[in-house]
Design a protein around this motif. Structure first.
Motif, short mmCIF file in Angstrom:
data_model
loop_
_atom_site.label_atom_id
_atom_site.label_comp_id
_atom_site.label_asym_id
_atom_site.label_seq_id
_atom_site.Cartn_x
_atom_site.Cartn_y
_atom_site.Cartn_z
N CYS A 145 40.46 12.53 -12.62
CA CYS A 145 41.06 11.75 -11.54
C CYS A 145 42.33 12.45 -11.05
N CYS A 155 38.31 10.20 -8.09
CA CYS A 155 37.80 10.42 -9.44
C CYS A 155 36.40 11.02 -9.34
N SER A 156 36.09 11.91 -10.26
CA SER A 156 34.76 12.53 -10.27
C SER A 156 34.28 12.64 -11.72
N TRP A 157 32.97 12.74 -11.89
CA TRP A 157 32.39 12.86 -13.23
C TRP A 157 31.06 13.57 -13.13
N LYS A 158 30.53 13.92 -14.29
CA LYS A 158 29.19 14.49 -14.38
C LYS A 158 28.28 13.49 -15.08
N TYR A 187 31.53 5.81 -2.73
CA TYR A 187 31.12 6.76 -3.76
C TYR A 187 30.93 8.16 -3.19
N ILE A 188 31.23 9.14 -4.03
CA ILE A 188 30.88 10.53 -3.75
C ILE A 188 29.51 10.77 -4.37
N ASP A 190 25.73 13.03 -5.01
CA ASP A 190 25.02 14.30 -5.10
C ASP A 190 23.56 14.00 -5.39
N ASN A 194 25.68 8.77 -7.81
CA ASN A 194 27.14 8.61 -7.73
C ASN A 194 27.80 9.54 -8.73
N ILE A 195 28.64 10.45 -8.24
CA ILE A 195 29.34 11.39 -9.12
C ILE A 195 30.86 11.31 -8.92
N GLY A 196 31.31 10.33 -8.16
CA GLY A 196 32.75 10.20 -7.95
C GLY A 196 33.05 9.02 -7.06
N LYS A 198 36.04 7.65 -3.99
CA LYS A 198 37.23 7.74 -3.16
C LYS A 198 37.81 6.34 -3.07
#
Length: 341
Positions: A145, A155-158, A187-188, A190, A194-196, A198
């Motif tokens: 984050c 915030c982003s995650w795998k 959400y961000i 890919d 959802n991988i992040g 805003k």
């Protein structure tokens, strides 16, 4: 006469011993019960828990005494307890819900009924945990984050390592001032996952614990949720400084200057790292000001260059993230000032 004097001394000793035994006996007779109905309550704030209890039952001779409570609590893997002395019947604090929470409390009684001595009850204990679901490998990985320029939180995650193809994750957040936990609205993604997140503008969220839960769903398996706690001012990444300038006098006295990064971060909150190159020699220094003076190692230097980056300092945060490096600014012996992009 000597016999009478000895007798008085003996009587005096007996009186002292009798009084002392009376005090000890009085203290021994006074007992106090631990608080009743001690429990840890989860109101749904992703780690912000309520510890609450009811007063113990008191005998009539304790009504003139001061009653306080000693509360200790921690996540179960922590070596240290947090300790609070309070007269209230509740306390609130944040915990890492990835781990078991444990707490204990006892009554402290002091006053006329105890002859001024403190009497302590036995401990009453409570624990709280969220029953784990799903394999540990289904949790998200590499949560990161950044509070960009103290304005925009990302915030982003795998994805978890051992998840089915249909697994997707959702983020929820809460901080003191919100009535309930909110789900990410932007959400961000890919490949549809959802991988992040805003975040929207966060009103009055600085210098408070910020709670996040990322959980997931799948038709074929249970997904382990992940919990996080941080404070926004500790993950601020400022903009890099700009409008760098170099002034060289007498071929050796150098003045480096730059503008304070734009945005809402107060000027007093910055620390700067400067990477300075004199011909083929590079050195690094830090300063709280937006300029620096130094003397070159040789008055025959052909070129002086520097770059600078910024970060929140210790007076405004416990930690921070360095900005990107600025564009490089150089000075050549001819007196020419060059700015590279």
């Amino acid at each position: 006469m000597a016999f009478i004097h000895l007798d008085i001394r003996c009587l005096y000793a007996i009186l002292i011993c009798t009084t002392f035994d009376s005090i000890l006996s009085s203290k021994a007779e006074i007992k106090v019960n631990p608080p009743q109905d001690f429990e840890i309550v989860d109101p749904g704030y992703l780690g912000y828990l309520y510890l609450q209890w009811q007063p113990p039952l008191f005998p009539d001779n304790c009504k003139e005494c001061t009653v306080e409570y000693e509360l200790k609590y921690r996540n179960i893997d922590s070596e240290n307890w947090k300790t609070i002395i309070t007269k209230n019947l509740h306390y609130k604090d944040g915990f890492d819900l990835n781990k078991v929470v444990e707490a204990k409390i006892r009554t402290l009684l002091q006053g006329e009924c105890t002859n001024g001595l403190e009497v302590q009850s036995l401990w009453s204990e409570a624990t709280y945990w969220i029953s784990p679901q799903g394999n540990l490998e289904t949790k998200i990985q590499d949560m990161n984050c950044i509070y960009d320029n103290w304005q925009h939180l990302f915030c982003s995650w795998k994805l978890g390592m051992d998840v089915n193809f249909d697994t997707n994750y959702n983020l929820y957040y809460w901080y003191e001032g919100l009535g309930y936990a909110l789900q990410c609205a932007d959400y961000i993604k890919d490949n549809g996952k959802n991988i992040g997140c805003k975040f929207p503008y966060l009103e009055s969220a600085d210098y408070k614990d910020f709670y996040i839960c990322v959980n997931g769903s799948s038709k074929f398996q249970l997904i382990r949720p992940s919990y996080f706690i941080f404070q926004l001012q500790n993950i601020v990444k400022p903009l890099p400084p700009d409008y760098l300038s170099i002034i060289v006098k007498n071929s050796e006295d150098v003045n480096l200057k730059w503008n304070v990064p734009e945005g809402p971060i107060p000027e007093k909150c910055f620390i700067y790292e400067i990477k300075f190159t004199e011909d083929d020699t590079t050195s690094v220094a830090t300063t709280f000001e937006n300029e620096m003076y130094f003397t070159t190692t040789s008055n025959e230097s052909q070129q002086v260059c520097f770059i600078v980056r910024s970060k929140m300092n210790i007076y405004c945060s416990d930690d921070g993230i360095w900005s990107e490096w600025s564009n490089i600014q150089c000075w050549r012996e001819s007196g020419e000032s060059l700015r590279h992009h």
